[in-house]
Design an enzyme around this catalytic site. Structure first.
Site, PDB file in Angstrom:
ATOM      1  N   TYR A 149       0.813  -1.217   0.000  1.00  0.00           N
ATOM      2  CA  TYR A 149       0.000   0.000   0.000  1.00  0.00           C
ATOM      3  C   TYR A 149       0.848   1.270   0.000  1.00  0.00           C
ATOM      4  O   TYR A 149       0.318   2.362   0.095  1.00  0.00           O
ATOM      5  CB  TYR A 149      -0.909   0.034   1.236  1.00  0.00           C
ATOM      6  CG  TYR A 149      -2.113  -0.861   1.125  1.00  0.00           C
ATOM      7  CD1 TYR A 149      -1.958  -2.203   0.851  1.00  0.00           C
ATOM      8  CD2 TYR A 149      -3.394  -0.355   1.292  1.00  0.00           C
ATOM      9  CE1 TYR A 149      -3.050  -3.037   0.756  1.00  0.00           C
ATOM     10  CE2 TYR A 149      -4.495  -1.181   1.195  1.00  0.00           C
ATOM     11  CZ  TYR A 149      -4.323  -2.524   0.924  1.00  0.00           C
ATOM     12  OH  TYR A 149      -5.402  -3.337   0.820  1.00  0.00           O
ATOM     13  N   LYS A 216       2.424 -13.904   5.744  1.00  0.00           N
ATOM     14  CA  LYS A 216       2.584 -14.870   4.654  1.00  0.00           C
ATOM     15  C   LYS A 216       4.076 -15.136   4.523  1.00  0.00           C
ATOM     16  O   LYS A 216       4.649 -15.121   3.426  1.00  0.00           O
ATOM     17  CB  LYS A 216       2.035 -14.215   3.402  1.00  0.00           C
ATOM     18  CG  LYS A 216       1.035 -14.896   2.491  1.00  0.00           C
ATOM     19  CD  LYS A 216       0.447 -16.151   2.817  1.00  0.00           C
ATOM     20  CE  LYS A 216       0.506 -17.010   1.576  1.00  0.00           C
ATOM     21  NZ  LYS A 216       0.041 -18.363   1.717  1.00  0.00           N
ATOM     22  N   ASP A 270      -3.403 -17.302   5.077  1.00  0.00           N
ATOM     23  CA  ASP A 270      -4.498 -18.090   4.493  1.00  0.00           C
ATOM     24  C   ASP A 270      -5.106 -19.035   5.527  1.00  0.00           C
ATOM     25  O   ASP A 270      -6.332 -19.173   5.633  1.00  0.00           O
ATOM     26  CB  ASP A 270      -4.047 -18.847   3.229  1.00  0.00           C
ATOM     27  CG  ASP A 270      -2.698 -19.518   3.374  1.00  0.00           C
ATOM     28  OD1 ASP A 270      -1.983 -19.190   4.336  1.00  0.00           O
ATOM     29  OD2 ASP A 270      -2.354 -20.361   2.550  1.00  0.00           O
ATOM     30  N   ASP A 294      -6.221  -5.593   5.876  1.00  0.00           N
ATOM     31  CA  ASP A 294      -7.336  -5.050   5.109  1.00  0.00           C
ATOM     32  C   ASP A 294      -8.356  -6.165   4.844  1.00  0.00           C
ATOM     33  O   ASP A 294      -9.553  -6.029   5.100  1.00  0.00           O
ATOM     34  CB  ASP A 294      -6.793  -4.485   3.782  1.00  0.00           C
ATOM     35  CG  ASP A 294      -7.784  -3.553   3.111  1.00  0.00           C
ATOM     36  OD1 ASP A 294      -8.856  -3.306   3.686  1.00  0.00           O
ATOM     37  OD2 ASP A 294      -7.486  -3.079   2.004  1.00  0.00           O
TER      38      ASP A 294
END
Ligand code: NAP
Length: 403
Positions: A149, A216, A270, A294
């Protein structure tokens, strides 16, 4: 006499009659702000017998500010927020065309509001897709300034992308399909640590038991993997008496968290989406890089049926802006129709943040009661059996009446 809130030695100092900034916002903003002000003022008056009162300082931003001054975010507004230190805002529409990408992003950058905080819990009676929506009760700390971002991306075919591609291919042996669009994902030790630190401090202050870093890192080892590693290092250095990393929990405590301690663990992003659906009660405070946060914030809010009433805040060191998490819903502007719950609950967060927890609890309980009374705004009414639709302002009056 009203007075400015101060920030000393890392703490906000709030008197009995503090000046607090308010930006009503665009679209439905003025409607939900009016309702929110009514509820917050009533809660404060009730909780403190009229001995405390917020002195609202209305500030210009958005379309009205643009019409008046030619700027969507006038300098005076920014300067005043800096002095006020705490403000609450309705949604702001994103100007179309060139110039500012988003007023919200501009505010976050200007004040270095590095944590986006979203508490997510279920309120009795709110329609939702889960069997036991009450099992989810988390507070999400999303990093607000880094990651994908950061705005570092270049379009396919641009000179910038071509130059960067050339550098990466020639110097770093990268394999990139020619003519690709390129983006950069910066994540720093400082940016990561300060966010995770804020999440741990929150857990300590609010009696929360687990802080989970969501990353991640299995794939993006040097950015997201490092986020998690920096978190463990920072916690070991700064909170050795309180925080127990997950590995140690089994080595030393047979998997049982000792009283008064906080567990710091991490989960792959995930898998975390599954965990929050299947074992929500095991999670408490979440600390995440920007993009994961987000996605997770909206997914969690949907789980409790609360996307329309989810509160939020953007917080930095010595400055905090509380905000509705939805947009300006322009088609409902001025109709006195929409749900003011998101801004009202953001106001509750703000009262708690100011140390006015009694008033904050009053707001939350009264809102809960109003929903249980089944006289609610259209968005809830259309999903609740036997509910009566009321206007935005009427809903606020019912909340006040429930105090
Ligand atoms: P939106 O304004 O959030 O509205 C999308 C839909 O969500 C509405 O049509 C409505 O659904 C529902 N909704 C939103 N707020 C509600 C409320 N208080 N009560 C009940 N229902 C509510 O999203 P958008 O249409 O994508 O964005 C419009 C503008 O807002 C854009 O300019 C965008 O950039 C801006 N925006 C600002 C912020 C912010 O300031 N933080 C955040 C997001 C978007 P139904 O149509 O089903 O009734």
């Amino acid at each position: 006499m009203s007075e400015y809130i101060e920030y000393k030695n890392g703490e906000f100092v709030v008197g009995g009659n503090p000046l607090v900034g308010a930006l009503a916002g665009d679209g439905i903003g003025p409607d939900i702000w009016k309702a929110t002000k009514m509820v917050l003022d009533a809660a404060v008056a009730k909780a403190y017998d009229g001995k405390k009162k917020i002195a609202w300082r209305m500030l210009d931003a958005g379309e009205e500010a643009y019409a008046k001054t030619g700027s969507y975010l006038p300098e005076e507004t920014l300067a005043e927020i800096e002095k006020l230190k705490i403000a609450i805002k309705g949604p702001l529409s994103t100007p179309t065309g060139g110039g500012i990408r988003s007023l919200n992003v501009a505010l976050r950058h200007h004040f270095d509001l590095y944590a986006c905080i979203r508490p997510v819990r279920w309120y009795e009676g709110v329609p939702n897709p889960m069997k036991r929506p009450g099992d989810l009760d988390v507070v999400i700390f999303r990093e607000n300034t880094e990651d994908v971002y950061a705005g570092l991306e270049w379009s396919a075919g641009s000179d910038e992308a071509a130059g960067l591609e050339k550098y990466l291919v020639e110097n770093l042996g990268a394999k990139i399909r020619p003519g690709s669009a390129l983006g950069i994902k910066p994540m720093s030790p400082e940016g990561s640590k300060r966010l995770i630190r804020m999440a741990i401090e929150y857990a300590i202050e609010h009696g929360r038991k687990v802080v989970t870093m969501v990353h991640k890192g299995n794939i993006m080892k040097f950015t997201e993997g490092a986020f998690c590693q920096w978190g463990y290092e920072m916690a070991a250095a700064e909170f050795p008496e309180v925080v127990i990393p997950e590995a140690e929990l089994w080595e030393k405590y047979d998997g049982k968290l000792p009283k008064g301690k906080i567990l710091l663990n991490d989960r792959i992003a995930d898998a975390m989406f599954q965990q929050l659906l299947l074992r929500p009660s095991e999670y408490d405070v979440l600390a995440t890089p920007n993009l994961n946060g987000d996605y997770l914030s909206d997914a969690c809010a949907a789980q409790v049926g609360g996307l329309g009433i989810a509160p939020g805040a953007n917080v930095g060191d010595g400055i905090a802006i509380f905000e509705a998490t939805h947009g300006t819903a322009p088609k409902y502007a001025g109709l006195d129709k929409v749900n003011p719950g998101s801004l009202i609950l953001s106001g509750k967060m703000m009262l708690d943040f100011m140390g006015w927890n009694e008033a904050g609890s009053l707001v939350e309980k009264a809102l809960q009661q109003a929903i249980a009374g089944k006289k609610v705004t259209y968005d809830l009414a259309r999903q609740m059996e036997g509910a009566e639709e009321v206007s935005c302002s009427r809903f606020a009056e019912l909340i006040v009446a429930a105090m």
